[in-house]
Write a protein that holds these residues in place. Sequence first.
Motif, PDB file in Angstrom:
ATOM      1  N   MET A  25       0.797  -1.128   0.057  1.00 53.53           N
ATOM      2  CA  MET A  25      -0.059   0.132  -0.094  1.00 53.53           C
ATOM      3  C   MET A  25       0.998   1.223   0.109  1.00 53.53           C
ATOM      4  SD  MET A  25      -1.281   0.626   3.923  1.00 53.53           S
ATOM      5  CE  MET A  25      -1.168   2.396   3.468  1.00 53.53           C
ATOM      6  N   GLY A  26       0.271   2.516  -0.234  1.00 53.06           N
ATOM      7  CA  GLY A  26       0.880   3.615  -0.395  1.00 53.06           C
ATOM      8  C   GLY A  26       0.023   4.625  -1.384  1.00 53.06           C
ATOM      9  N   VAL A  27       0.687   5.709  -1.586  1.00 53.88           N
ATOM     10  CA  VAL A  27       0.151   6.927  -2.526  1.00 53.88           C
ATOM     11  C   VAL A  27       0.444   6.340  -3.837  1.00 53.88           C
ATOM     12  CG1 VAL A  27       0.033   8.704  -0.720  1.00 53.88           C
ATOM     13  CG2 VAL A  27       2.139   8.192  -2.272  1.00 53.88           C
ATOM     14  N   SER A  28       0.283   6.772  -4.897  1.00 52.76           N
ATOM     15  CA  SER A  28       0.408   6.533  -6.084  1.00 52.76           C
ATOM     16  C   SER A  28       1.799   6.819  -6.551  1.00 52.76           C
ATOM     17  CB  SER A  28      -0.470   7.402  -7.145  1.00 52.76           C
ATOM     18  OG  SER A  28      -0.259   7.236  -8.603  1.00 52.76           O
ATOM     19  N   GLY A  29       2.621   5.991  -7.236  1.00 50.26           N
ATOM     20  CA  GLY A  29       4.151   6.271  -7.324  1.00 50.26           C
ATOM     21  C   GLY A  29       4.977   6.013  -6.538  1.00 50.26           C
ATOM     22  N   GLY A  31       6.758   7.393   1.838  1.00 48.11           N
ATOM     23  CA  GLY A  31       7.798   8.385   1.022  1.00 48.11           C
ATOM     24  C   GLY A  31       7.268   9.785   1.264  1.00 48.11           C
ATOM     25  N   ASP A  32       8.047  10.721   0.785  1.00 46.79           N
ATOM     26  CA  ASP A  32       7.723  12.160   1.066  1.00 46.79           C
ATOM     27  C   ASP A  32       7.332  12.441  -0.505  1.00 46.79           C
ATOM     28  OD1 ASP A  32       9.835  13.740  -0.428  1.00 46.79           O
ATOM     29  OD2 ASP A  32      10.847  12.332   0.785  1.00 46.79           O
ATOM     30  N   MET A  33       6.342  13.477  -0.369  1.00 47.57           N
ATOM     31  CA  MET A  33       5.864  14.141  -1.689  1.00 47.57           C
ATOM     32  C   MET A  33       6.811  14.314  -2.751  1.00 47.57           C
ATOM     33  SD  MET A  33       3.133  15.232  -3.130  1.00 47.57           S
ATOM     34  CE  MET A  33       2.820  16.500  -4.614  1.00 47.57           C
ATOM     35  N   GLU A  34       7.691  14.912  -2.590  1.00 48.65           N
ATOM     36  CA  GLU A  34       8.891  15.489  -3.604  1.00 48.65           C
ATOM     37  C   GLU A  34       9.659  14.097  -4.192  1.00 48.65           C
ATOM     38  OE1 GLU A  34       8.883  18.324  -4.770  1.00 48.65           O
ATOM     39  OE2 GLU A  34       7.414  18.982  -3.473  1.00 48.65           O
TER      40      GLU A  34
END
Length: 172
Positions: free
Chosen positions: A9-13, A104-107
């Motif tokens: 799981m996690g955000v896209s990318g 992970g972080d946004m950047e």
Amino acid sequence: MSVCKVIVMGVSGCGKSLIGTRLAERLGIRFFDADDFHSQANVAKMASGVPLTDADRSGWLDDLAELVRGEQKGLVLACSALKRAYRDRLRAGNPSLQFVYLRGDMETIWSRHASREEHYFNGRTMLESQFRTLQEPDPDEEAITMDVSELPDRIVERCLSALDTPDWSRES
């Protein structure tokens, strides 16, 4: 004996499909990508830059929970599972289900998105929406958390080690 059922799981990318595919290969079980189970309406909505609502995700989550229940030989599923409520729905009837959270972080993750081609997930605004929606797993969820800045092979090895622990092996 418990069957190995894992959601990455996690955000896209963040690398769900890459890590999930490699993990499934190493475990000798099937890999599925939750994106393949979205309705055409959901795909069109995301492609136009509109984030999905809980109502949009409802049937999709039910379909995924059924998939997890139905895979008797185990599976690895790449799925955003951004909210605790989504993870709880996926866990229903699946007591041996384990989550691997790719953090992970946004950047860092946005830089990966910039190099992706032919994916319906559209734009920085959509990724920012996912980060706002994300509820990181609580300690009682016993998710395996991995830093996306590590090399994929290292993440897979660490996942395999964590999945082999007696704490993971529960009767279903």
